[in-house]
Design a protein around this motif. Structure first.
Motif, PDB file in Angstrom:
ATOM      1  N   PRO A 296      63.640  17.848  48.926  1.00 37.58           N
ATOM      2  CA  PRO A 296      62.472  18.461  48.290  1.00 37.58           C
ATOM      3  C   PRO A 296      61.541  19.094  49.326  1.00 37.58           C
ATOM      4  N   GLY A 297      61.080  20.281  49.027  1.00 33.38           N
ATOM      5  CA  GLY A 297      60.120  20.951  49.909  1.00 33.38           C
ATOM      6  C   GLY A 297      60.762  21.741  51.026  1.00 33.38           C
ATOM      7  N   ARG A 298      62.066  21.562  51.212  1.00 32.51           N
ATOM      8  CA  ARG A 298      62.720  22.279  52.315  1.00 32.51           C
ATOM      9  C   ARG A 298      62.864  23.748  51.955  1.00 32.51           C
ATOM     10  N   ARG A 299      62.600  24.616  52.936  1.00 33.84           N
ATOM     11  CA  ARG A 299      62.572  26.048  52.639  1.00 33.84           C
ATOM     12  C   ARG A 299      63.827  26.780  53.106  1.00 33.84           C
ATOM     13  N   VAL A 300      64.755  26.051  53.721  1.00 32.71           N
ATOM     14  CA  VAL A 300      66.047  26.663  54.044  1.00 32.71           C
ATOM     15  C   VAL A 300      67.149  25.843  53.382  1.00 32.71           C
ATOM     16  N   ASP A 301      68.345  26.424  53.353  1.00 32.96           N
ATOM     17  CA  ASP A 301      69.467  25.723  52.754  1.00 32.96           C
ATOM     18  C   ASP A 301      69.865  24.501  53.568  1.00 32.96           C
ATOM     19  N   ASP A 302      70.282  23.447  52.848  1.00 34.55           N
ATOM     20  CA  ASP A 302      70.838  22.248  53.500  1.00 34.55           C
ATOM     21  C   ASP A 302      72.348  22.330  53.631  1.00 34.55           C
ATOM     22  N   SER A 303      72.961  23.131  52.788  1.00 39.07           N
ATOM     23  CA  SER A 303      74.427  23.110  52.759  1.00 39.07           C
ATOM     24  C   SER A 303      74.964  24.272  51.950  1.00 39.07           C
ATOM     25  N   PHE A 304      76.222  24.584  52.172  1.00 39.57           N
ATOM     26  CA  PHE A 304      76.932  25.492  51.270  1.00 39.57           C
ATOM     27  C   PHE A 304      78.392  25.093  51.218  1.00 39.57           C
ATOM     28  N   VAL A 305      79.020  25.481  50.120  1.00 38.19           N
ATOM     29  CA  VAL A 305      80.476  25.348  49.975  1.00 38.19           C
ATOM     30  C   VAL A 305      80.986  26.730  49.606  1.00 38.19           C
ATOM     31  N   ALA A 306      82.192  27.034  50.054  1.00 29.45           N
ATOM     32  CA  ALA A 306      82.724  28.367  49.774  1.00 29.45           C
ATOM     33  C   ALA A 306      84.242  28.356  49.739  1.00 29.45           C
ATOM     34  N   THR A 307      84.779  29.238  48.908  1.00 27.15           N
ATOM     35  CA  THR A 307      86.190  29.607  49.027  1.00 27.15           C
ATOM     36  C   THR A 307      86.231  30.985  49.678  1.00 27.15           C
ATOM     37  N   ILE A 308      87.277  31.222  50.443  1.00 23.61           N
ATOM     38  CA  ILE A 308      87.410  32.522  51.099  1.00 23.61           C
ATOM     39  C   ILE A 308      88.826  33.058  50.913  1.00 23.61           C
ATOM     40  N   GLU A 309      88.899  34.377  50.924  1.00 19.74           N
ATOM     41  CA  GLU A 309      90.187  35.067  50.996  1.00 19.74           C
ATOM     42  C   GLU A 309      90.183  35.902  52.268  1.00 19.74           C
ATOM     43  N   PHE A 310      91.268  35.832  52.995  1.00 18.01           N
ATOM     44  CA  PHE A 310      91.410  36.644  54.201  1.00 18.01           C
ATOM     45  C   PHE A 310      92.118  37.953  53.866  1.00 18.01           C
ATOM     46  N   GLU A 311      91.962  38.917  54.744  1.00 16.66           N
ATOM     47  CA  GLU A 311      92.655  40.188  54.527  1.00 16.66           C
ATOM     48  C   GLU A 311      94.167  40.009  54.552  1.00 16.66           C
ATOM     49  N   THR A 312      94.623  38.970  55.232  1.00 10.21           N
ATOM     50  CA  THR A 312      96.062  38.699  55.301  1.00 10.21           C
ATOM     51  C   THR A 312      96.611  38.128  54.008  1.00 10.21           C
ATOM     52  N   GLY A 313      95.708  37.680  53.107  1.00 11.67           N
ATOM     53  CA  GLY A 313      96.177  37.020  51.893  1.00 11.67           C
ATOM     54  C   GLY A 313      95.999  35.512  51.942  1.00 11.67           C
ATOM     55  N   ALA A 314      95.757  34.974  53.113  1.00  8.37           N
ATOM     56  CA  ALA A 314      95.495  33.541  53.214  1.00  8.37           C
ATOM     57  C   ALA A 314      94.218  33.188  52.449  1.00  8.37           C
ATOM     58  N   VAL A 315      94.144  31.944  51.997  1.00  4.33           N
ATOM     59  CA  VAL A 315      92.947  31.472  51.306  1.00  4.33           C
ATOM     60  C   VAL A 315      92.410  30.231  52.018  1.00  4.33           C
ATOM     61  N   GLY A 316      91.155  29.900  51.736  1.00  3.61           N
ATOM     62  CA  GLY A 316      90.612  28.741  52.412  1.00  3.61           C
ATOM     63  C   GLY A 316      89.310  28.267  51.819  1.00  3.61           C
ATOM     64  N   THR A 317      88.814  27.171  52.389  1.00  4.00           N
ATOM     65  CA  THR A 317      87.507  26.643  52.022  1.00  4.00           C
ATOM     66  C   THR A 317      86.663  26.519  53.278  1.00  4.00           C
ATOM     67  N   LEU A 318      85.386  26.771  53.123  1.00  2.00           N
ATOM     68  CA  LEU A 318      84.408  26.581  54.201  1.00  2.00           C
ATOM     69  C   LEU A 318      83.281  25.714  53.666  1.00  2.00           C
ATOM     70  N   GLU A 319      82.719  24.913  54.541  1.00  2.54           N
ATOM     71  CA  GLU A 319      81.599  24.081  54.119  1.00  2.54           C
ATOM     72  C   GLU A 319      80.740  23.763  55.327  1.00  2.54           C
ATOM     73  N   ALA A 320      79.447  23.705  55.105  1.00  3.95           N
ATOM     74  CA  ALA A 320      78.547  23.225  56.148  1.00  3.95           C
ATOM     75  C   ALA A 320      77.450  22.426  55.487  1.00  3.95           C
ATOM     76  N   SER A 321      77.050  21.350  56.137  1.00  6.07           N
ATOM     77  CA  SER A 321      75.955  20.539  55.600  1.00  6.07           C
ATOM     78  C   SER A 321      75.288  19.766  56.715  1.00  6.07           C
ATOM     79  N   ARG A 322      73.996  19.600  56.550  1.00  7.88           N
ATOM     80  CA  ARG A 322      73.231  18.703  57.419  1.00  7.88           C
ATOM     81  C   ARG A 322      72.936  17.391  56.707  1.00  7.88           C
TER      82      ARG A 322
END
Lengths: 349, 349, 349, 349
Positions: free
Chosen positions: A214-240
């Motif tokens: 509460p009260g924090r003005r920036v993101d604490d975390s994100f989750v993502a799926t990604i596609e590469f130009e090669t066709g590979a797929v993946g997940t990315l995540e960052a959290s504090r």
């Protein structure tokens, strides 16, 4: 050995890391001998204390003096994120080579301006993605490029820390005016850069960004799926906000022939599968006998050895090191993460 | 101890697993004593071989005989996915309790019909999500519910195998008419079910589904971000193409106070953080002295001990076990994974 | 399939383990079908409870009835150590095959008498060293024997538990009249047997035996160096006082070409080096698909499958299983451990 | 900050490690500023190359010049083992503080002479047992001394490498005239020192020393049991012939209340049990944020920070660092290992 005059903006965490690496680089046969000309920061007293301890010749509170200093050939920007663009651009325009810490800028637009300025000035430019210089990460890239792993189909990475729960609200990391984003810029940029370094360009991102405290003005975390130009797929995540995780920067990639897995907390180990069971390879670099491991601080030494070779005309920063272009392309992905979280759609890059 | 007559459809992998568990349940003080009435399958000779070895009284090639058999009180459906709905519904309508393997059905609609039929018939119904019965997974749930971990903010899970690269094209797992989906139904349902079991209902899914092997008619893998109704976020992934990964069904969840991490390949271990460093707890169940670990097959014994208590009127299948409702709600998420991959949007459930 | 009548002495921990394995063996295609004739123990009520639950036809408080029972072909001795010799010898003399738990006897002399009696009677005899039947341990032996590891030069093993600190003094494990020794017989015999199974006969032992808990009348631990007849050297250790260790039965052996390492708490994993980095091989046996791991209790099933083949005339107990001779040769090492601790010298065997 | 002139004998592996640490110590707030006066070695050309790279002011082929040099206050002996005693004694007698690499001497007698000489000269003396300066090892010692672990009952340690199989016969490590012993002095001294550092003085040793490689003139390995003066018991082992082991310097100690376990290959981790499950604590020192790990080379920096404090009069080398007395007491144990292997008896110290 020729000398290269260095000036640095920033004297705390990054000041320590870079100063130690610069001092060590010479003993490890750097292509050029770094001369520590000046250190800058806003707090005159604190900068002077750091200068004396870390071995810089002069201290200043004005980075403009550094940029104008004829003795300086390399400008190192380890200041807060909001102070990356202007001094780095000024340094480049003054003909200085520039190493700027990550995230390169507060937005992809700003990063692109920096990249353009450095290119136009014809200087050597580098973004401080030091994890590229972990020996085990480099081995991972060599395995990818040597096609030992075949075509990559999956990449998954996460950078998890936990200090975000208990940190004081006044910490600059939580001030959008200084830090830009939170976990995205601080941690996410590392995993995005490793994704690009190891697999290739990212084509689309589907992400959810979250602030939990509460009260924090920036993101604490994100989750993502990604596609590469090669066709590979993946997940990315960052959290504090991952209790129990201290500096868990970990990735795994799977190819048609084999896989590798890595965790920064055991940064001398690379898990390698040639299709069968994973083996744990100790990859500690080339300074010590086998099994005598390197540490996090040593990545900066490798980074400088590489950069000084590029400045000496022996090779280029990219593709092994990260240039400003890499900092920019990483920022494009960060922007797409934010856009996708807003739109609820996969965003193309 | 009262007896409960059991009939089973399926005599191969699942036939072995269920038959061994049924035989063992009695020795572990099951609430009801299972009597192995009949085993069915399409290949008469093979069914008879399995019947004799596994200890069933009779063999048949027609599950309708089993459903009509007065001696049968519990119908276990371990047949191919396409044969889950019709026999299970028929059994329920005939007043038999039903345990059906996962994925419960080929679609959420089909699963809902099964759930409704079982509810209308008033029978006990269960979906075979056996990983809920791993002692370490149960401990994870207890820690979540006891608020020792605080509110959950992150959940990440992946179920990775590698046999998809080298399997024969004719394998039934790759036939959409029999299997429905590929990695989604086979592996993804397990991680989706664990997400629901451990954290709660999923509100939205953003997913990318991929088939990499040329000519394959089902998905090889998917990646997804999820949002829970509680506000927690997470990533899910399943693949049959992760070289070096054998049966890597792993999850981690992070709460405001602590975290747990689990990997099925070390299924007796739970990594627990109460905010600080992770400790490795051996949680092996209650049969043997500490540290004398249980195996994958033992999860089915726990599943039957639980189901037989429910049939005996001692408690209910849910919330510890998975009912047909759980099979249905899992199928809703699977459908959303497919929809999202098509639409390029987060799909609400 | 022919039947083999089984009688068992002991109905607690070992009674559970053996009864479950006997019930499962049939479903896994045992060479002979075990028929559970009778279970014995001193407490009539408790034996009857166990009999009913575990599926034995009759209960008795007198093992002599079992030994005299014509329906019995295999006598399983899972009673306290002090009750290993007399009933096992009587059973053998009555023509019963005998499986006796470890340690085979209270001394090497007693073990030798048992071995001789069984040999003279011409019955099949086995000592319950169930860790030989862990699939990963069997793989280790196959690697040794296939010369993939070259000549073995080092062996190190330890079996560490921690319950000895907090156990009630009245526990029978601490009564020398019942248990004989403490950690030596209970844990040390396992590592000694694995040393012999994997490397070969032990030529000399230099040991220190220690009791740390005041008032305890058996040993809590021992440490030893060993020399093998092959010239290899090693260390052995057992303790019930290693805080944090639950069932840590671990070994490593190094050969001229490669190495393997094992830990019972991760009993489905074998670490294998072919000279380079260790890889973690999942070796879970042949019942389930890859990576679907087996548990501690499953070792007894493998033990019975093996024993029943030997009784059926298909092969012999040794060398894969442990015969009474193995129980005796293990006891010789235990005696040497005690002698060496007294003498302060390496003791030859 | 006062300066301390340093001279070093040895310019290869140890020359690199010490020179880098000396350069870094200043940046980390060392009590005295080291000035790199001179570097010596027998090969003039190679010494000069190292001098220039590593930042020493002068190079010489005669350590006697260094010992006679008034600018030198600290003499660092990183030469071959046979060259430890004479130069170190000469330096001490010339009033220089001395840091000598391990093993301190070729025998306990020689080590005692060195210790006496340094004491008589009143100089600060240290033996290069750098593993005492691993942050996780220091934490282990703090836990022992704070009685969190209770009284220690068991200690087990092994230092395993594998390069002994493939090393060229002419390697100086295999020449008894230069190295003294083989695995004992090179690897065994580290585990013996850690045993003494963490638990206390060793009272007796029962050991077997072995040379496996044909033609090799020093030991390849030894195994030993030890008794401590406190009553604790343990095992020690060192080998250069453990295939798959690179730099596996590992120990575990168990106390009446808790345990710790450590492995140099994961030198930032300490496994800690307070009686229950082990937790993995990242203990990386105090330079970087949590989880940003240190490397093997960093232990030398900690060693110098400590030594320079002692030279500055702030505290003493022992008990945290190793003095010449520690080098001597370690040598007593090495001698006992050799004696015991000859006699076949436990040897008292």
């Amino acid at each position: 050995m020729s000398r290269v005059g260095v000036a640095m903006l920033g004297y705390r965490f990054m000041g320590n890391a870079h100063s130690r690496a610069l001092a060590a680089a010479r003993q490890l046969g750097a292509a050029l001998e770094p001369e520590l000309v000046s250190l800058s920061g806003r707090d005159a007293e604190a900068v002077e204390e750091a200068r004396a301890r870390l071995g810089w010749a002069e201290a200043t509170t004005d980075w403009r003096e550094q940029v104008a200093d004829d003795r300086v050939h390399l400008f190192v920007n380890g200041g807060p994120n909001a102070l990356h663009a202007e001094p780095s651009i000024a340094a480049a325009r003054a003909g200085k080579h520039v190493l700027c810490e990550k995230p390169l800028a507060l937005s992809a637009d700003e990063a692109k301006t920096m990249w353009r300025a450095a290119e136009d000035a014809g200087v050597v430019h580098a973004t401080g993605f030091n994890y590229r210089f972990v020996p085990a990460v480099r081995l991972a890239r060599e395995l990818v490029r040597s096609v030992e792993l075949g075509d990559i189909v999956h990449f998954r990475a996460r950078y998890l820390q936990s200090w975000g729960w208990d940190a004081p609200p006044a910490d600059w990391h939580f001030d959008p005016a200084i830090a830009g984003t939170g976990a995205i810029g601080d941690l996410g940029t590392h995993v995005i850069d490793l994704a690009r370094y190891l697999v290739g360009e990212i084509r689309s991102v589907g992400a959810t960004v979250r602030t939990f405290v509460p009260g924090r003005r920036v993101d604490d975390s994100f989750v993502a799926t990604i596609e590469f130009e090669t066709g590979a797929v993946g997940t990315l995540e960052a959290s504090r906000l991952a209790r129990g995780r201290i500096n868990h920067n970990a990735f795994e990639l799977n190819g048609t022939k084999g896989s590798v897995a890595f965790d920064q907390e055991r940064m001398n180990e690379l898990q390698i599968s040639d299709g069968g069971a994973f083996r744990t390879v100790l990859e500690h670099g080339d300074w010590w006998p086998p099994g005598h491991i390197v540490g996090w601080g040593d990545t900066f030494i490798y980074e400088y050895l590489h950069l000084l070779r590029a400045i000496a005309g022996e090779g280029t920063v990219a593709p092994h090191g990260a240039s400003f272009e890499d900092g920019y392309r990483c920022a494009l992905v960060c922007d797409a993460v934010l856009r996708s979280s807003e739109s609820g759609r996969k965003e193309e890059l």
